[in-house]
Design a protein around this motif. Structure first.
Motif, short mmCIF file in Angstrom:
data_model
loop_
_atom_site.label_atom_id
_atom_site.label_comp_id
_atom_site.label_asym_id
_atom_site.label_seq_id
_atom_site.Cartn_x
_atom_site.Cartn_y
_atom_site.Cartn_z
N PHE B 48 7.32 12.26 -49.58
CA PHE B 48 6.51 13.07 -50.31
C PHE B 48 6.31 12.40 -51.92
CE2 PHE B 48 5.94 16.49 -53.42
CZ PHE B 48 4.83 16.64 -53.28
N LEU B 49 7.41 12.11 -52.24
CA LEU B 49 7.70 11.49 -53.60
C LEU B 49 6.67 10.10 -53.73
CD1 LEU B 49 11.24 12.48 -54.69
CD2 LEU B 49 8.96 13.43 -55.61
N LYS B 50 6.98 9.31 -52.66
CA LYS B 50 6.33 8.08 -52.71
C LYS B 50 4.83 8.21 -52.55
CE LYS B 50 8.37 4.49 -50.50
NZ LYS B 50 8.94 3.64 -49.67
N GLN B 51 4.34 9.07 -51.91
CA GLN B 51 3.07 9.42 -51.72
C GLN B 51 2.35 9.98 -52.96
OE1 GLN B 51 2.57 12.13 -48.45
NE2 GLN B 51 0.31 11.82 -48.15
N THR B 52 3.23 10.89 -53.79
CA THR B 52 2.57 11.29 -54.96
C THR B 52 2.86 10.23 -56.08
OG1 THR B 52 3.83 13.39 -53.86
CG2 THR B 52 2.76 13.46 -56.37
N PHE B 53 3.70 9.63 -56.07
CA PHE B 53 3.93 8.64 -57.20
C PHE B 53 4.02 7.42 -56.67
CE2 PHE B 53 6.43 12.40 -58.27
CZ PHE B 53 5.41 13.09 -59.19
N PRO B 54 3.10 6.66 -56.02
CA PRO B 54 3.26 5.23 -55.43
C PRO B 54 3.56 4.22 -56.53
CG PRO B 54 1.06 6.04 -55.32
CD PRO B 54 1.71 7.19 -55.83
N PHE B 57 7.31 3.86 -57.56
CA PHE B 57 8.37 3.23 -56.67
C PHE B 57 8.06 1.63 -56.62
CE2 PHE B 57 8.76 7.62 -55.46
CZ PHE B 57 10.04 7.68 -55.36
N VAL B 58 6.70 1.24 -56.64
CA VAL B 58 6.38 -0.15 -56.71
C VAL B 58 6.77 -1.05 -57.98
CG1 VAL B 58 4.45 -1.45 -56.60
CG2 VAL B 58 4.41 0.25 -55.17
N GLN B 59 6.67 -0.06 -58.96
CA GLN B 59 6.97 -0.80 -60.27
C GLN B 59 8.53 -0.95 -60.57
OE1 GLN B 59 4.72 1.72 -63.16
NE2 GLN B 59 4.32 -0.05 -64.42
N TRP B 60 9.27 0.11 -60.37
CA TRP B 60 10.56 0.42 -60.52
C TRP B 60 11.37 -0.07 -59.49
CZ3 TRP B 60 12.07 0.71 -65.58
CH2 TRP B 60 10.99 1.08 -66.48
N GLY B 67 17.12 0.58 -56.94
CA GLY B 67 17.31 1.68 -56.29
C GLY B 67 18.69 1.84 -55.78
N ILE B 68 19.26 0.66 -55.13
CA ILE B 68 20.64 0.77 -54.49
C ILE B 68 21.72 0.40 -55.52
CG2 ILE B 68 21.20 -1.86 -53.96
CD1 ILE B 68 21.08 0.98 -51.51
N LEU B 69 21.37 0.07 -56.64
CA LEU B 69 22.43 0.11 -57.80
C LEU B 69 22.54 1.62 -58.32
CD1 LEU B 69 21.62 -3.54 -59.50
CD2 LEU B 69 23.67 -2.90 -58.02
N ARG B 110 16.80 5.86 -49.45
CA ARG B 110 15.96 5.81 -48.60
C ARG B 110 14.66 4.76 -48.95
NH1 ARG B 110 12.86 10.43 -45.02
NH2 ARG B 110 11.62 9.11 -43.79
N ASP B 111 14.26 4.80 -50.25
CA ASP B 111 13.27 3.78 -50.68
C ASP B 111 13.58 2.41 -50.42
OD1 ASP B 111 10.58 3.41 -51.78
OD2 ASP B 111 11.85 2.88 -53.85
#
Lengths: 565, 185
Positions: B48-54, B57-60, B67-69, B110-111
Motif C-alpha cells: 500500500f505504501l509503495k503504491q501511495t508513495f512510489p 521508495f525509488v528515490q531512497w 532499507g536493509i541497513l 520487504r521493500d
C-alpha cells in the motif's frame, strides 16, 4: 512469485517409469508395503482383543485372571494400536504411494525400508516382552515416575530408529524424483507423504530426548527424574503422531476419493497449503494435552490455546474442500436442488462409504477437540472417560475407518487382485458394525465422562458409592459397543488377508484424482520445504523454549521411580 | 489494499492495552513474538505504501541497501536490554517501538528484499544469525540481571530462545548453501 507447473515444464519421465506404468505395481515395493500392512492388521486384531477384555472388565462384566493386570492390558492395547498399528500402516501406505507416484522405490530405499522394518520388529519384541512379563504396565504414554523395565525403553529406541530410516528413505526417494523432474510439482500424494515423514522425523526428537533421559533412570544410573519435563517431551511427539495419522487419512480423502466417485481434486494449491499448515503448526499443539498439569503457568497455557486452535484452520479447509468436491461431482452427475448431490454419491461402495463416515465423525470429534483445548472446559473432562471417548472418535473412527477405506483399493492393487462385490458388501457391513460399535462405545464414554467417571482406572464401585453406581448403565453400553467393535475388528482382519491372498486375481488401479480442467497453476513456493521446515522449527522453539527452560531451571526435586502395579 | 487492511487489524490488535501488556509481561514473548509481529505489520503495509508513495521508495531505496541497513539498525536497537526496559517504563519509547518496528524495520525489509542481490541477502541472513546467536549467549551466560523489569530466569529463557532462533537461521543458511537448487528446479 514464479509459478511453474506441469504444463509449463515438459515431463521428463524416465524409461523405468514408463515401464512401471505399463506393468503396474512394482512387486518388490508391493511386498514391503504388504508386510507392513499385515503387521498393522495383526496388531489391530490383538489390540482389539485386548480392548474388548478391557472394556468388559471396566463395565464390571468380566474379571481378569490373576495373571493378567488391567493396566497391563491397557498398555498392550495402547501400544499395539496407537504405536504399532497406526505407524506401520501409515508407512506401508506412503511407501506404496511413493512407489506408485514416483516411479518405484530406489533399490537402496527399499533396503532401508526392510532395515527399518527389522529395527521396528526388534523394538516391538522388546516392548511386547516387557509388557507380557508384567514389567511395563505404564500405558503407551509411559509417564514417569511410573517406571517400566529399562528394556521397554530400549525397545522404544529401536522403534524410533526404524521410523527414522523410513523417513530418510522417503526423503532420498523424493530428492531423486525431483532431480529427474526439475521444476515439476511433486505428485500430491507424495507431497502428503513428505509432510508425514517430516513430522515423523522432527516430531520424534522430543520423545527421543525423553527416552534417552529415562533410560539411565530406568537402569538406576541416576536416582530421580524431572516428571514435568518428560511429560512435555512426550506430548511434543504424542500430539504430532495423532496428526500424522490424520494427515495420512486426509491424503486419501483429497487424492483417492474424488477419483473413486468420478470427480476431480477440488484445488491442488489448497491441498498443499493444508499439508504445509499441518506440518508447520503441528508440534506446538502438544501442550493442550497438558492443560491440567500443574507445573505450567496460566500465561503459557493461554498462549497455547491459540497454538492448538491454529491446527483447526487446515481441518476447516479440508472440510470445505471435501464437501465442495462431493457437491461438484454430484451436480456433474445431474443432481438437482440444494442437497440432491448427496443422493448420487456411491453410498454402496465401501471405498467411499468408509472414508465418508470417517469424515462425518470428524465433525463431532474435531468439535470435542476444540472444546478440550480450552482450559476451563477441559478442567471438567480432562481426567475422565470423556477424553477416552474423544480419542476413540478421532483415532477409532476418523483415522481407522479411513485406513480401512484405503485397504479396499490399496491391498488389491498391491497384491494384484480385485475387490469383488461380495467383499464390498462385507466391507459395508464391517463399516456399519464398526460405526455402530463406536457410537455406543465412544458415545457412552463421553457421557459417563461428563458424569465424572475417571479414566485410566480398572473397575470399581468406590465402596458402592451412589455416583459411581450411576455410571454403570453407560459402562454397560461401553461393553456392548466394545463387543460390536471386536466383530468389526475380526471382519476387517479377514477382509485384509482375503484381499491379500484369496481374492480373484486381476488389476486394481491406484486411484489418483486429477485436477479440474483449467485449474489455477499451483504456485511453486509450495515446494520450498526448506522454508517450511525452518518455519516449523522456529514455531516449535517459540512454543517450547519458555516452558522447558522454566521446567529445567525451576525444577522441583526429581522423583524416584514408582511401580504402581 | 487487502494486505494493508489485515496489517491494520493486526496493528490495532497488538496496540490494544491488554494485548500489549500481556505480550510484554513475558520477556521472550515481548522480544520474540510482539516485536516480530510488529515487523509483520510493516510487511503487510508495504504494498500500500509503495503504491501511495512510489517515488519515495525509488528515490531512497533504489537497490535495497539503505532499507536493509535501516532494518539492521532498528533490529539491533530493540535487542538491547535497556531498550526493552525503557519501552516498559517510558511511554515515548513504547510509542517509538510501535512505530519503528513496522515502519523502519518491516517496511524497509520487504521493500529491500526483492531489490537486493544474493550477496546482500546472504549478509542479512548472516547478520541475523550472528546477532541472535550473540544475544542468546549474552543472555544465557550473564550472571547479573540485565533488565530491571524481568527476572534472571526470563533472561535465560530469552537467551535460549534467541540461540534456537539463530540455529534456525543457521540451518536455513546451511541448507541453502549445500542444496544445489538448480538440480531440482
Amino acid at each position: 512469485m514464479a509459478t511453474i507447473t506441469k504444463e509449463t515444464v515438459p515431463s521428463q519421465s524416465t524409461v523405468k517409469e514408463k515401464i512401471h506404468g505399463m506393468l503396474g505395481v512394482n512387486r518388490q515395493d508391493a511386498k514391503l508395503s504388504l508386510v507392513l500392512i499385515s503387521i498393522a492388521f495383526i496388531a489391530f486384531l490383538l489390540g482389539g482383543i485386548l480392548g474388548l477384555v478391557q472394556g468388559l472388565n471396566r463395565a464390571g462384566l468380566f474379571e481378569l485372571p490373576s495373571w493378567l493386570n488391567y493396566y497391563q492390558v491397557l498398555t498392550g492395547h495402547g501400544v499395539l494400536l496407537v504405536l504399532v498399528f497406526s505407524t506401520t500402516f501409515t508407512i506401508g501406505y506412503f511407501y506404496a504411494a511413493f512407489s506408485h507416484t514416483l516411479g518405484g522405490l530406489l533399490p537402496k530405499v527399499r533396503k532401508m525400508g526392510w532395515a527399518g522394518l527389522g529395527l521396528m520388529v526388534i523394538g516391538v519384541v522388546f516392548v511386547a516382552t516387557t509388557i507380557i512379563m508384567g514389567d511395563a504396565s505404564v500405558m503407551y504414554t509411559f509417564y514417569p515416575p511410573m517406571q517400566a523395565s529399562p528394556w521397554f525403553y530400549v525397545g522404544l529406541v529401536f522403534l524410533v530408529l526404524g521410523i527414522w530410516l523410513y523417513a530418510f528413505g522417503a526423503f532420498i526417494n523424493v530428492a531423486h524424483w525431483r532431480k529427474n523432474h526439475r521444476g515439476e510439482h511433486l505428485p500430491l500424494l507424495a507431497y502428503f507423504g513428505v509432510g508425514v515423514f517430516v513430522l515423523l522425523f522432527i516430531g520424534s526428537f522430543g520423545v527421543t530426548a525423553e527416552v534417552l533421559y529415562i533410560i539411565p533412570w530406568a537402569f538406576g544410573w541416576i536416582d530421580t527424574i524431572n516428571v514435568m519435563l518428560t511429560r512435555t517431551l512426550f506430548w511434543s511427539f504424542g500430539h504430532t503422531l495423532v496428526n500424522i495419522w490424520y494427515l495420512a487419512a486426509v491424503s486419501s480423502w483429497y487424492v483417492a476419493i474424488p477419483k473413486l466417485i468420478g470427480g476431480k481434486v477440488f484445488n491442488d494449491s489448497l491441498a498443499r497449503l493444508v499439508v504445509i499448515l499441518s506440518v508447520v503448526l503441528n508440534i506446538t499443539g502438544g501442550f493442550h494435552h497438558q492443560i491440567i498439569d500443574p507445573g505450567i503457568n496460566e500465561g503459557i497455557k493461554f498462549m497455547h490455546v491459540f497454538m492448538s486452535l491454529s491446527i483447526g484452520f487446515p481441518s476447516m479447509m479440508t472440510a470445505f474442500a471435501m464437501f465442495a468436491t462431493f457437491e461438484r461431482t454430484g451436480r456433474k452427475k445431474g443432481a438437482k436442488g440444494l442437497l440432491g448431490w448427496v443422493k448420487v454419491l456411491p453410498w454402496g461402495d465401501v471405498r467411499f462409504l468408509a472414508p465418508m463416515i470417517a469424515m462425518i465423525s470428524f465433525i463431532p470429534a474435531g468439535a470435542g477437540g476444540i472444546a478440550q483445548t480450552n482450559n476451563q472446559l477441559d478442567q471438567v473432562v480432562h481426567n475422565t472417560m470423556w477424553i477416552v471417548g474423544h480419542f476413540h472418535l478421532t483415532l477409532g473412527v476418523s483415522v481407522v475407518v479411513s485406513f480401512c477405506g484405503i485397504v479396499y483399493w490399496l491391498v488389491p492393487h498391491l497384491s494384484k487382485r480385485v475387490l469383488t462385490p461380495k467383499m464390498n458388501k462385507l466391507g459395508v457391513i464391517q463399516t456399519l458394525i464398526w460405526t455402530l460399535g463406536m457410537i455406543f462405545m465412544a458415545g457412552s464414554m463421553h457421557i459417563v465422562g461428563l458424569a465424572g467417571s475417571p479414566r485410566r482406572t480398572s473397575y470399581t464401585t468406590y465402596g458402592d458409592n451412589a455416583t459411581a453406581l450411576g455410571w454403570d448403565p453407560y459402562l454397560f453400553f461401553l461393553a456392548i459397543g466394545g463387543t460390536l467393535l471386536i466383530i468389526g475388528c475380526v471382519l476387517m482382519f479377514y477382509i485384509v488377508f482375503h484381499l491379500m491372498f484369496k481374492a480373484p486375481k486381476g488389476e486394481t488401479a491406484f486411484p489418483i484424482a486429477e485436477q479440474e480442467e483449467g485449474a489455477h497453476a499451483t504456485p511453486y513456493w509450495t515446494e520450498r520445504w526448506t522454508v517450511w521446515i525452518i518455519l516449523m522449527l522456529a514455531i516449535v522453539a517459540m512454543a517450547y523454549v519458555i516452558p522447558l527452560v522454566d521446567m529445567i531451571f525451576n525444577a522441583p526435586p526429581g522423583s524416584p521411580p514408582f511401580r504402581t502395579w | 489494499m487487502k494486505q494493508a487492511i489485515y496489517g491494520l487489524i493486526l496493528y490495532v490488535f497488538l496496540i490494544l492495552p491488554p494485548v500489549a501488556s500481556l505480550a510484554e509481561s513475558v520477556m521472550t514473548i515481548h522480544m520474540h513474538m510482539q516485536m516480530p509481529l510488529l515487523v509483520v505489520v510493516g510487511f503487510l503495509f508495504t504494498p500500500f505504501l509503495k503504491q501511495t508513495f512510489p517515488n519515495f521508495f525509488v528515490q531512497w531505496n533504489a537497490k535495497g541497501v539503505p532499507g536493509i541497513l535501516l532494518f539492521m539498525v532498528i533490529t539491533v536497537y530493540w535487542m538491547l536490554p535497556r531498550a526493552m526496559d525503557e519501552a516498559l517504563n517510558i511511554r515515548a519509547i513504547e510509542t517509538f517501538k510501535f512505530i519503528s518496528l513496522p515502519f523502519f524495520a518491516g517496511v524497509p525489509l520487504r521493500d529491500s528484499w526483492s531489490k537486493m542481490n544474493r550477496l546482500w541477502k546472504s549478509i542479512t541472513f548472516i547478520f541475523l544469525t550472528l546477532t541472535y546467536g550473540m544475544i542468546g549467549i549474552l543472555y544465557i551466560l550473564t550472571p547479573i540481571q540485565l533488565c530491571n523489569n524481568y527476572l534472571m530466569l526470563e533472561q535465560k529463557t530469552l537467551g535460549w530462545s534467541s540461540l534456537v532462533t539463530a540455529l534456525c537461521f543457521l540451518a536455513y543458511l546451511i541448507l541453502n548453501v549445500t542444496i544445489d537448487k538448480s538440480k531440482y528446479e
